[in-house]
Enzyme design. Structure first.
Site, PDB file in Angstrom:
ATOM      1  CG  ASP A 140      -2.273   0.602   0.980  1.00  0.00           C
ATOM      2  OD1 ASP A 140      -2.378   1.462   0.076  1.00  0.00           O
ATOM      3  OD2 ASP A 140      -3.221   0.247   1.688  1.00  0.00           O
TER       4      ASP A 140
ATOM      5  CG  ASP B  92      -9.373   2.382  -0.374  1.00  0.00           C
ATOM      6  OD1 ASP B  92      -8.854   1.299  -0.702  1.00  0.00           O
ATOM      7  OD2 ASP B  92      -8.796   3.222   0.343  1.00  0.00           O
TER       8      ASP B  92
HETATM    9  C1  GLA Z   1      -5.748   1.737   2.129  1.00  0.00           C
HETATM   10  C2  GLA Z   1      -6.136   0.557   1.274  1.00  0.00           C
HETATM   11  C3  GLA Z   1      -7.212  -0.238   1.978  1.00  0.00           C
HETATM   12  C4  GLA Z   1      -6.689  -0.693   3.331  1.00  0.00           C
HETATM   13  C5  GLA Z   1      -6.225   0.488   4.141  1.00  0.00           C
HETATM   14  C6  GLA Z   1      -5.512   0.022   5.397  1.00  0.00           C
HETATM   15  O1  GLA Z   1      -6.781   2.642   2.239  1.00  0.00           O
HETATM   16  O2  GLA Z   1      -6.548   0.968   0.007  1.00  0.00           O
HETATM   17  O3  GLA Z   1      -7.619  -1.335   1.207  1.00  0.00           O
HETATM   18  O4  GLA Z   1      -5.634  -1.594   3.113  1.00  0.00           O
HETATM   19  O5  GLA Z   1      -5.323   1.302   3.416  1.00  0.00           O
HETATM   20  O6  GLA Z   1      -5.070   1.070   6.180  1.00  0.00           O
END
Ligand code: GLA
Length: 717
Positions: free
Chosen positions: A458, A528
Site C-alpha cells: 500500500d 477503496d
Molecule cells: C488503504 C487501502 C485499503 C486498506 C487500508 C488500510 O486505504 O486501500 O484497502 O488496506 O489502506 O489502512
C-alpha cells in the site's frame, strides 16, 4: 554521418510506424497507422516551409524528439540548461542501429554540444504496440541540467479527433472523459511524486465520426481508427496533447517537468520511462483488447503466462485495524468453507498499530495481537488449503513510531520547514540508499521468516515538501527519479529472492496503477470504493487501459459504507466477478444462505475465470452517463467460450433489457447457453450458432433495481 532522406519503418500486427531524416538532419515522424504493404515506399521526410515569419520550419515541422532550441514553440521532448548558461538544443540524426526486424535505436546529437540522445523503438509483432524511450547522455566536460525529458512524442496527421482519458479521486477513480481535441494544449498529469488517483497515464485518440455525421462527438467503441498510449512510470508524469496550428495532433509524455531538474554530470545519462503506443481500426474496444493482450504477454511479472489470481478473503472492511489471531482464524475458517484460495491480513498486525496514528515503520509483529507471531495463523490458513498474504506500507512512516524517533531525517522534508502529514504519516525518502536498504531489508526478513505468498503493498498518501538535503543542492531534484527507481529495484530484488511471492499495488485504492508498477505487481487494487454499482463504471473505465486479470474486485457488506446503498449478495458477487474476485465482507454476519450463494458463485467463477481474465473484452453496453443498464462479454482467445455479465440499474416504464448482440464468436460454430445467474426471455434456444448469437442476439429477462445476470456460451464439439 547524417543521411538525409533516410526512412525508418517498423511493422507489427496491423500497424506500421515510420519516420525519417529530413533535409536539415532532423528526425521527423512520417506515418503511424494501419499496416501498409511491405513494398510500399514511404516518401522521405521534408520539413514544412516557413508559413510566416512567426513560425519557422523548426516549429511547424513535427519532430520525433524535439530539443528546445532554434525557435521551437511547440512542446519540446527535451530541454536542457548547460553549465555556461546556454539553453539552445538542436538534435540532429547521427546513426541508426537495427536490432532485428522489430527494434531500432536512433542516435541523435546536438549540433555542437556533446549531448547524445538514443531513441529506442521496438514493435510487438503480434499487437503492433510500440515501446519507445530515450536515453540522454552527457559526454561533455561540464555538467548540465535536464529540465524536461519526454519518453516519446507521438504525432497524428491533421484531422478531427476525440481524446479519451481517465481521471478520478480517492474512492472515485477511473472516470472516462471524452472531448474533442481543439486548439491549444490539454495537460494530463500528476505532480504528486506518484501515479495518482486524479489522472492515469493512459490516453486514446479516436478519429471523430461526427465530421461525417451529426454534431455530437462520437468515439467508436467497435469501429474507427484509434491511437492510444500508456506510460510505464509510477512517479510524477505529464502528457501534453497539442493541437498544432497546422491541425496535427502531438502527444508528448514522460517525466513531469514541473519542479524537475535532473543534473547530469559528465559521463552520466538519464534513461526515460517507456511510453507504449498502439493503433487499432476497431475502435476503443479494439484498442483495449490489443493493450490487454500486450500487458498479459509482455508487461506483467509472470508474462506471458500470468497465473490466475486466487480468490482472496480480506477482512479490512469488516475489522479494520482490529486484527488478532483468533479473529483472523475464525474468518479464515469461514472463508475456506466457500472456496476462497487465499487469506490476506490487512493493516493493523504490526508495531503499535491500533489505528492510523501510529506504527508505520515498525515492522515487527504486534505481540498483544499475535503473542506467538504469525506462524499459528499462517499454519491454520495452510491447513485450510489456502495460502496467506499480508498488508504492508513500506514507504511510509508515522511520526509516532520507533523508526521515526530514531531516524527523523529519513523522510522527504525541507529542513526547518513544517512536515505536512496526511493520514498522520510522512513519506520515507526512498531515494536515500540507507532508506532503500532498510525497506528492502525488513521486507526480505518478513518474507524469509514467514510463509507469505502475497503482499498487498500500500501507499497511502502523496508527497509534500520533497526535499533531499543529504545530496548537493543541484542534485536534490533527482528525488523524482531516484525514488521510483529504488522502488522498482526493491520490488525486482524481492521478486528475485522470493520468486513465489506475489504482489498487489495498492495506493488507497487506485493511486498507483501504471505500466511501470505492473512489471512488478501481479495485480492492483482499483479503488477503496467497493460499492458494486459504482464499481461497474469504475471497472468499465479501468478496462480501457488495464486487463481484468489485474483488477481486484471484492464483495463487501450491504448497505455499503460509502453510499449507503443496499444490494443483494448475488448482485455484489456478479459485479466483482468481472475482474479477479475477492471477498471482503464480514463473514461473521453472513447467513447460511449467504454462504451457500457465495460458495456456488465462487465455484462458477473458478470454472470461467480463465475466459473472464484472459479473453477478449467487449463492452456491450456502457454503464457510464447514468445508463440504466450495462453489459460486458469476454471471449476466450480460442473462441471456445464467452462469458457475459449484464446489470440492470433500475428499470423504468417496464422497458425490457436491450438486445445483446454478442461479438467475437466463431459464426460457424454451435454454442450452448448456460446461465450462472438469471434467465433469457422465453423461447431463447439453448444452443445456436455463433452467427445467431451475434446477429439475432440474446434477449435477457432482466429487470428491476440492481439486478444482475451472468452466463456463458460454450462451443459444442
Ligand atoms: C488503504 C487501502 C485499503 C486498506 C487500508 C488500510 O486505504 O486501500 O484497502 O488496506 O489502506 O489502512
Amino acid at each position: 554521418m547524417a543521411q538525409n532522406g533516410q526512412v525508418f519503418r517498423l511493422d507489427g500486427g496491423d500497424c506500421t510506424y515510420a519516420f525519417g531524416v529530413n533535409e536539415h538532419g532532423e528526425l521527423q515522424p512520417l506515418y503511424w497507422g494501419g499496416r501498409i504493404g511491405t513494398r510500399d515506399a514511404i516518401p522521405a521526410a521534408n520539413s514544412n516551409p516557413e508559413m510566416a515569419s512567426f513560425d519557422s520550419p523548426y516549429t511547424t515541422t513535427p519532430q520525433e524528439y524535439a530539443g528546445w532550441g532554434a525557435g521551437l514553440f511547440t512542446e519540446p521532448a527535451l530541454k536542457i540548461t548547460f553549465a555556461d548558461g546556454n539553453r539552445d538544443l538542436v538534435l540532429h540524426f547521427v546513426r541508426a542501429t537495427q536490432n532485428g526486424p522489430q527494434a531500432l535505436e536512433i542516435l541523435l546529437k546536438d549540433i555542437s554540444r556533446e549531448v547524445y540522445v538514443t531513441l529506442r523503438y521496438s514493435i510487438d509483432p503480434e499487437s503492433g504496440i510500440l515501446a519507445r524511450s530515450a536515453n540522454i547522455e552527457n559526454k561533455d566536460k561540464q555538467s548540465l541540467v535536464i529540465e524536461q525529458a519526454a519518453a516519446a512524442q507521438w504525432t497524428l496527421p491533421a484531422a478531427r479527433y476525440i481524446l479519451s482519458y481517465l481521471t478520478g479521486r480517492w474512492a472515485g477513480e477511473w472516470t472516462l472523459n471524452q472531448e474533442p481535441i481543439q486548439g491549444g494544449e490539454r495537460v494530463i498529469e500528476s505532480r504528486r511524486g506518484t501515479t495518482g488517483h486524479q489522472a492515469n497515464p493512459w490516453f486514446a485518440i479516436s478519429l471523430d465520426d461526427s465530421q461525417k455525421t451529426t454534431g455530437t462527438i462520437a468515439a467508436g467503441e467497435e469501429h474507427g481508427e484509434v491511437w492510444f498510449g500508456a506510460l510505464a512510470w509510477s512517479g510524477s508524469w505529464r502528457f501534453t496533447i497539442e493541437h498544432t496550428q497546422l491541425d496535427a495532433v502531438r502527444v508528448t509524455g514522460g517525466f513531469n517537468p514541473f519542479d524537475f531538474g535532473y543534473k547530469l554530470n559528465p559521463g552520466e545519462h538519464l534513461e526515460t520511462p517507456v511510453f507504449y503506443g498502439g493503433y487499432s481500426d476497431h475502435g476503443l474496444g479494439g484498442a483495449s483488447r490489443l493493450l490487454h493482450r500486450y500487458e498479459l504477454a509482455h508487461i506483467l511479472p509472470r508474462a506471458p503466462n500470468p497465473k490466475l489470481r486466487p480468490v482472496i478473503y480480506n477482512s479490512w472492511e469488516a475489522t479494520e485495524f482490529k486484527v488478532d489471531e483468533p479473529g483472523q482464524v475464525a474468518l479464515a475458517e469461514k472463508a475456506a468453507s466457500i472456496g476462497v484460495d487465499r487469506v490476506v491480513m490487512d493493516d493493523g498486525w504490526f508495531g503499535q498499530r491500533k489505528n492510523d496514528h501510529a506504527g508505520l515503520g515498525d515492522w515487527y509483529v504486534n505481540p498483544q495481537k499475535f503473542p506467538n507471531g504469525l506462524k499459528p495463523l499462517i499454519d491454520r490458513v495452510h491447513a485450510l488449503h489456502m495460502d496467506f498474504g499480508l498488508w504492508v506500507e513500506p514507504e511510509m512512516i508515522n511520526p509516532d513510531s520507533d523508526l521515526y524517533r530514531k531516524h527523523p531525517d529519513w523522510v522527504l522534508n525541507f529542513p526547518g520547514r513544517p512536515r505536512s502529514e496526511s493520514r498522520n504519516q510522512l513519506v520515507l525518502n526512498l531515494a536515500r540508499p540507507d532508506v532503500r536498504d532498510y525497506v528492502e531489508g525488513f521486507l526480505d526478513k518478513l518474507l524469509t521468516e514467514n510463509d507469505i505468498a502475497f503482499l498487498k503493498w500500500d501507499y497511502n498518501r502523496n508527497w509534500s515538501e520533497p526535499g533531499w538535503d543529504q545530496v548537493p543542492i543541484d542534485e536534490q531534484k533527482r528525488v523524482y527519479v531516484e525514488f521510483i527507481r529504488n522502488l522498482y529495484s526493491i520490488l525486482a530484488d524481492l521478486r528475485k529472492k522470493h520468486p513465489n511471492v506475489e504482489i498487489e499495488s495498492c495506493s488507497g485504492g487506485g493511486g498507483r496503477v501504471d505500466l511501470g508498477i505492473l512489471r512488478y505487481a501481479d495485480e492492483v487494487w482499483p479503488s477503496d470504493n467497493t460499492d458494486p454499482f459504482d464499481r461497474l463504471s469504475m471497472q468499465d473505465g479501468f478496462s480501457y487501459a488495464y486487463p481484468p486479470q489485474v483488477m481486484m474486485a471484492w464483495v463487501t457488506d450491504s448497505p455499503h459504507w460509502l453510499n449507503g446503498r443496499a444490494t443483494t449478495l448475488t448482485y455484489r458477487m456478479l459485479s466483482s466477478m468481472q475482474g479477479s474476485l475477492g471477498i471482503g465482507a464480514n463473514l461473521n454476519h453472513w447467513t447460511t444462505e449467504d454462504f451457500a450463494t457465495a460458495k456456488r458463485l465462487i465455484a462458477a467463477y473458478h470454472s470461467v475465470q480463465p475466459t473472464i481474465v484472459g479473453g477478449d473484452l467487449y463492452r456491450l453496453i456502457s454503464p457510464r452517463d447514468t445508463s440504466e443498464q450495462s453489459a460486458t462479454e469476454t471471449v476466450s482467445r480460442d473462441k471456445h467460450q464467452a462469458v457475459v455479465f449484464a446489470f440492470s440499474h433500475s428499470t423504468q416504464e417496464g422497458r425490457g433489457f436491450p438486445l445483446l448482440e454478442l461479438q467475437g464468436l466463431d459464426p460457424e460454430a454451435q454454442y450452448a447457453l448456460t446461465f450462472i445467474e438469471g434467465k433469457a426471455r422465453a423461447g431463447t434456444p439453448t444452443t445456436a450458432s455463433g452467427a445467431w448469437w451475434m446477429n439475432h442476439g440474446l434477449q435477457l429477462d432482466l429487470r428491476g433495481d440492481f439486478q444482475a445476470t451472468a452466463l456463458h456460451l460454450d462451443r459444442q464439439p
